[in-house]
Write an enzyme that holds these catalytic residues in place. Structure first.
Site, PDB file in Angstrom:
ATOM      1  N   GLY A   1       0.724  42.270 -91.695  1.00  0.00           N
ATOM      2  CA  GLY A   1      -0.606  41.737 -91.986  1.00  0.00           C
ATOM      3  C   GLY A   1      -1.171  42.233 -93.311  1.00  0.00           C
ATOM      4  O   GLY A   1      -2.012  41.563 -93.922  1.00  0.00           O
TER       5      GLY A   1
ATOM      6  N   GLU B   1       8.052  42.077 -89.216  1.00  0.00           N
ATOM      7  CA  GLU B   1       7.724  41.689 -87.835  1.00  0.00           C
ATOM      8  C   GLU B   1       8.940  41.503 -86.942  1.00  0.00           C
ATOM      9  O   GLU B   1       8.925  41.902 -85.776  1.00  0.00           O
ATOM     10  CB  GLU B   1       6.868  40.408 -87.831  1.00  0.00           C
ATOM     11  CG  GLU B   1       5.400  40.646 -88.179  1.00  0.00           C
ATOM     12  CD  GLU B   1       5.108  40.629 -89.670  1.00  0.00           C
ATOM     13  OE1 GLU B   1       6.070  40.679 -90.484  1.00  0.00           O
ATOM     14  OE2 GLU B   1       3.924  40.561 -90.033  1.00  0.00           O
TER      15      GLU B   1
ATOM     16  N   ALA C   1      -0.789  44.737 -89.216  1.00  0.00           N
ATOM     17  CA  ALA C   1      -1.684  44.625 -88.059  1.00  0.00           C
ATOM     18  C   ALA C   1      -1.463  45.884 -87.226  1.00  0.00           C
ATOM     19  O   ALA C   1      -0.404  46.522 -87.303  1.00  0.00           O
ATOM     20  CB  ALA C   1      -1.343  43.375 -87.260  1.00  0.00           C
TER      21      ALA C   1
HETATM   22  N1  COA Z   1      -0.257  49.916 -86.706  1.00  0.00           N
HETATM   23  C1  COA Z   1      -0.753  50.999 -86.070  1.00  0.00           C
HETATM   24  N2  COA Z   1      -0.559  52.263 -86.507  1.00  0.00           N
HETATM   25  C2  COA Z   1       0.164  52.422 -87.627  1.00  0.00           C
HETATM   26  C3  COA Z   1       0.696  51.338 -88.348  1.00  0.00           C
HETATM   27  C4  COA Z   1       0.451  50.030 -87.842  1.00  0.00           C
HETATM   28  N3  COA Z   1       0.901  48.920 -88.451  1.00  0.00           N
HETATM   29  N4  COA Z   1       1.369  51.811 -89.423  1.00  0.00           N
HETATM   30  C5  COA Z   1       1.242  53.155 -89.372  1.00  0.00           C
HETATM   31  N5  COA Z   1       0.521  53.516 -88.304  1.00  0.00           N
HETATM   32  C6  COA Z   1       0.153  54.873 -87.875  1.00  0.00           C
HETATM   33  C7  COA Z   1       1.335  55.616 -87.280  1.00  0.00           C
HETATM   34  O1  COA Z   1       1.537  55.257 -85.930  1.00  0.00           O
HETATM   35  C8  COA Z   1       0.881  57.040 -87.463  1.00  0.00           C
HETATM   36  O2  COA Z   1      -0.071  57.324 -86.463  1.00  0.00           O
HETATM   37  P1  COA Z   1       0.018  58.722 -85.619  1.00  0.00           P
HETATM   38  O3  COA Z   1      -0.153  59.791 -86.671  1.00  0.00           O
HETATM   39  O4  COA Z   1      -1.113  58.608 -84.672  1.00  0.00           O
HETATM   40  O5  COA Z   1       1.376  58.738 -84.999  1.00  0.00           O
HETATM   41  C9  COA Z   1       0.129  56.994 -88.797  1.00  0.00           C
HETATM   42  O6  COA Z   1      -0.223  55.630 -89.006  1.00  0.00           O
HETATM   43  C10 COA Z   1       0.979  57.445 -89.968  1.00  0.00           C
HETATM   44  O7  COA Z   1       2.168  56.682 -89.965  1.00  0.00           O
HETATM   45  P2  COA Z   1       3.630  57.318 -90.044  1.00  0.00           P
HETATM   46  O8  COA Z   1       4.593  56.318 -89.468  1.00  0.00           O
HETATM   47  O9  COA Z   1       3.629  58.681 -89.462  1.00  0.00           O
HETATM   48  O10 COA Z   1       3.802  57.426 -91.637  1.00  0.00           O
HETATM   49  P3  COA Z   1       5.174  57.419 -92.453  1.00  0.00           P
HETATM   50  O11 COA Z   1       4.803  57.790 -93.845  1.00  0.00           O
HETATM   51  O12 COA Z   1       6.225  58.211 -91.761  1.00  0.00           O
HETATM   52  O13 COA Z   1       5.667  55.881 -92.434  1.00  0.00           O
HETATM   53  C11 COA Z   1       5.360  53.500 -92.619  1.00  0.00           C
HETATM   54  C12 COA Z   1       4.893  54.885 -93.068  1.00  0.00           C
HETATM   55  C13 COA Z   1       4.402  52.471 -93.215  1.00  0.00           C
HETATM   56  C14 COA Z   1       6.790  53.252 -93.134  1.00  0.00           C
HETATM   57  C15 COA Z   1       5.357  53.436 -91.074  1.00  0.00           C
HETATM   58  O14 COA Z   1       4.096  53.897 -90.614  1.00  0.00           O
HETATM   59  C16 COA Z   1       5.558  52.053 -90.504  1.00  0.00           C
HETATM   60  O15 COA Z   1       6.692  51.578 -90.481  1.00  0.00           O
HETATM   61  N6  COA Z   1       4.464  51.400 -90.055  1.00  0.00           N
HETATM   62  C17 COA Z   1       4.543  50.113 -89.433  1.00  0.00           C
HETATM   63  C18 COA Z   1       4.697  49.018 -90.467  1.00  0.00           C
HETATM   64  C19 COA Z   1       4.832  47.674 -89.792  1.00  0.00           C
HETATM   65  O16 COA Z   1       5.783  47.400 -89.091  1.00  0.00           O
HETATM   66  N7  COA Z   1       3.838  46.797 -90.035  1.00  0.00           N
HETATM   67  C20 COA Z   1       3.821  45.475 -89.503  1.00  0.00           C
HETATM   68  C21 COA Z   1       3.093  45.421 -88.232  1.00  0.00           C
HETATM   69  S1  COA Z   1       3.151  43.791 -87.544  1.00  0.00           S
END
Ligand code: COA
Length: 266
Positions: A117, A140, A72
């Protein structure tokens, strides 16, 4: 799809390949994270695909090669209070229920990160195949929240309470191979072969009797919510129902006449 125009979608793409629909979540700047608009678009699209008799199976995947759906949208979650938090969960849950109850098979092609999500969307699909490079989890609790799009309910039903609790309470991700070992995905593919593999599995389903496939899905989906005796009754009712169809007559006749069945779709 009479009054629905997939060209109006902003964050979701639809590709048709014969009787297959390939749905891609496409928000690359946020790793395909689900905001309200994306959830709404997916909900409309799945509703239209359900009603489209020309479509026999759906594949759900993420655009690009990095993410299926990274969860999400955390930017949206960060602003929510009690009431909008509950509404948000109910909207996501409604989408996952729509997918689970779709009258045709849905396969998740997990091509990259499937977190929160994103994994919950995949859990609502009937089958899941993952790229070797994929990572999956319900992180989460590391954000100070709990899964809200069905993860606490579907993961234990799929993998057992012990494994689900480990993933949910630690928030730790699993690799594709580990996901296969614990029954979270049906199989693992090389990244370049994932979509073709999902299409091949989907085409096998589409080659079967369409009413039979729909009722078999319904028997399993509804039956897993019921005590065994009621589930068996449901199965018998659906077996009776399918015995009234032209599809059943065609399937039996084709076997006896040593030919391929010719199914009516729609
Ligand atoms: N919601 C909103 N934005 C998100 C997102 C999410 N769930 N997951 C990634 N993004 C965004 C990042 O904020 C970043 O945006 P920005 O460039 O404006 O800063 C962009 O997507 C790229 O993500 P980034 O974190 O730079 O990529 P990465 O390769 O270093 O890491 C992940 C990838 C998936 C490990 C990391 O993005 C992450 O941990 N995301 C959240 C996952 C999560 O907790 N999901 C459950 C949500 S309830």
């Amino acid at each position: 799809m009479a009054d629905f125009d997939p060209r109006a979608l902003q964050n979701v793409r639809l590709e048709r390949d014969g009787a297959l629909a390939i749905v891609r979540v496409d928000r690359p700047s946020k790793l395909n994270a689900l905001d309200d608009a994306t959830i709404g678009e997916l909900d409309c699209l799945f509703s239209a695909l359900d009603a489209d008799a020309g479509i026999g199976a759906v594949i759900l995947t993420g655009a690009g090669d990095k993410a299926f759906v990274a969860g999400a949208d955390i930017g949206v979650l960060a602003k929510q209070g009690v009431l909008d938090g509950k509404d948000n969960a109910r909207r996501g849950q409604a989408l996952t229920l729509r997918i689970e109850q779709l009258g045709k098979p849905v396969i998740a092609a997990i091509n990259g990160y499937a977190f929160g999500g994103g994994l919950e969307l995949a859990l609502a699909c009937d089958l899941r195949f993952a790229s070797k490079a994929a990572k999956m989890g319900l992180p989460e609790v590391s954000l100070g929240i709990i899964p809200g799009y069905g993860g606490t309910q579907r993961l234990p039903r799929l993998c057992g309470a012990g494994r689900a609790l480990q993933l949910i309470l630690t928030g730790d991700p699993v690799t594709a191979d580990e996901a296969e070992r614990i029954g979270l995905v049906n199989g693992v593919c090389e990244p370049g072969e994932l979509l073709d593999h999902c299409k091949a599995v989907a085409r096998r389903m589409v080659s079967r009797g369409p009413i039979a496939v729909a009722l078999a899905k319904q028997a399993v989906r509804r039956g897993t919510q019921l005590p065994l005796a009621e589930g068996l009754l449901l199965e018998a009712d659906l077996f009776g129902l399918i015995s009234s169809t032209a599809e059943m007559k065609e399937g039996m006749a084709a076997f006896l006449e040593k030919r391929k069945p010719s199914w009516l779709r729609g």
